[in-house]
Design an enzyme around this catalytic site. Sequence first.
Site, PDB file in Angstrom:
ATOM      1  N   HIS A   1       0.840  -1.183   0.000  1.00 46.07           N
ATOM      2  CA  HIS A   1       0.000   0.000   0.000  1.00 46.07           C
ATOM      3  C   HIS A   1       0.886   1.249   0.000  1.00 46.07           C
ATOM      4  CE1 HIS A   1       0.537  -0.573   4.494  1.00 46.07           C
ATOM      5  NE2 HIS A   1       0.844   0.706   4.368  1.00 46.07           N
TER       6      HIS A   1
HETATM    7  P1  TYD Z   1      -2.140  -3.570   7.659  1.00 47.25           P
HETATM    8  O1  TYD Z   1      -2.139  -2.116   7.356  1.00 47.25           O
HETATM    9  O2  TYD Z   1      -2.815  -4.482   6.689  1.00 47.25           O
HETATM   10  O3  TYD Z   1      -0.651  -4.067   7.896  1.00 47.25           O
HETATM   11  P2  TYD Z   1       0.564  -4.189   6.834  1.00 47.25           P
HETATM   12  O4  TYD Z   1       0.389  -3.067   5.869  1.00 47.25           O
HETATM   13  O5  TYD Z   1       1.786  -4.081   7.637  1.00 47.25           O
HETATM   14  O6  TYD Z   1       0.499  -5.520   6.178  1.00 47.25           O
HETATM   15  O7  TYD Z   1      -2.794  -3.746   9.104  1.00 47.25           O
HETATM   16  C1  TYD Z   1      -3.159  -4.998   9.630  1.00 47.25           C
HETATM   17  C2  TYD Z   1      -4.354  -4.803  10.564  1.00 47.25           C
HETATM   18  O8  TYD Z   1      -4.016  -4.013  11.695  1.00 47.25           O
HETATM   19  C3  TYD Z   1      -5.526  -4.137   9.881  1.00 47.25           C
HETATM   20  O9  TYD Z   1      -6.703  -4.789  10.331  1.00 47.25           O
HETATM   21  C4  TYD Z   1      -5.525  -2.727  10.421  1.00 47.25           C
HETATM   22  C5  TYD Z   1      -4.870  -2.868  11.784  1.00 47.25           C
HETATM   23  N1  TYD Z   1      -4.067  -1.710  12.190  1.00 47.25           N
HETATM   24  C6  TYD Z   1      -4.486  -0.926  13.256  1.00 47.25           C
HETATM   25  O10 TYD Z   1      -5.548  -1.163  13.864  1.00 47.25           O
HETATM   26  N2  TYD Z   1      -3.706   0.122  13.646  1.00 47.25           N
HETATM   27  C7  TYD Z   1      -2.545   0.421  13.016  1.00 47.25           C
HETATM   28  O11 TYD Z   1      -1.854   1.391  13.420  1.00 47.25           O
HETATM   29  C8  TYD Z   1      -2.130  -0.374  11.898  1.00 47.25           C
HETATM   30  C9  TYD Z   1      -0.851  -0.073  11.151  1.00 47.25           C
HETATM   31  C10 TYD Z   1      -2.925  -1.437  11.518  1.00 47.25           C
END
Ligand code: TYD
Length: 139
Positions: free
Chosen positions: A49
């Site tokens: 992303h």
């Molecule tokens: P995600 O953004 O998909 O992680 P990555 O990009 O590292 O693979 O986030 C995973 C999950 O965690 C998603 O359900 C959103 C949640 N999340 C939060 O609640 N707070 C945060 O600060 C972050 C980064 C993610």
Amino acid sequence: MRVELKLLQVHGDDRGGLISLEENINVPFTIRRVYYLMDTKPGVRRGMHAHRSLTQMVMCVRGRCHFILDDGTERIEIALQNPEQGLIVPPMVWREMYDFSEDCVLMVLADQLYDEKDYLRSYHEFLELAAATRISAAL
Ligand code: TYD
């Protein structure tokens, strides 16, 4: 590429190492959120992303992992392999993380609270917005 890889100062002595992170000093923004990724399963690719307006600073405090960073015109790969490296990722940079070591703990400082609306999760949508932003900046 507008990303920056900082070398953080280690306050080490014969007892071990210590790295300090201070907002608006060696962290180039006001810290509003800290999160960390750990226990990443083998073969997993995370990230995939970009953010519309969020700036982050990423440290691999334990272990190693690799980053792909893409600003819409250039794509680079960076290995974070020690806690002295601080990777600053500005807005509108697509990121993918892979090759996490089993012990990897990736700590992220961010200048905004979590907001799903700030995410660009479609690479196609990211490229279109990055191109539009470049055109309006050139006018
Ligand atoms: P995600 O953004 O998909 O992680 P990555 O990009 O590292 O693979 O986030 C995973 C999950 O965690 C998603 O359900 C959103 C949640 N999340 C939060 O609640 N707070 C945060 O600060 C972050 C980064 C993610």
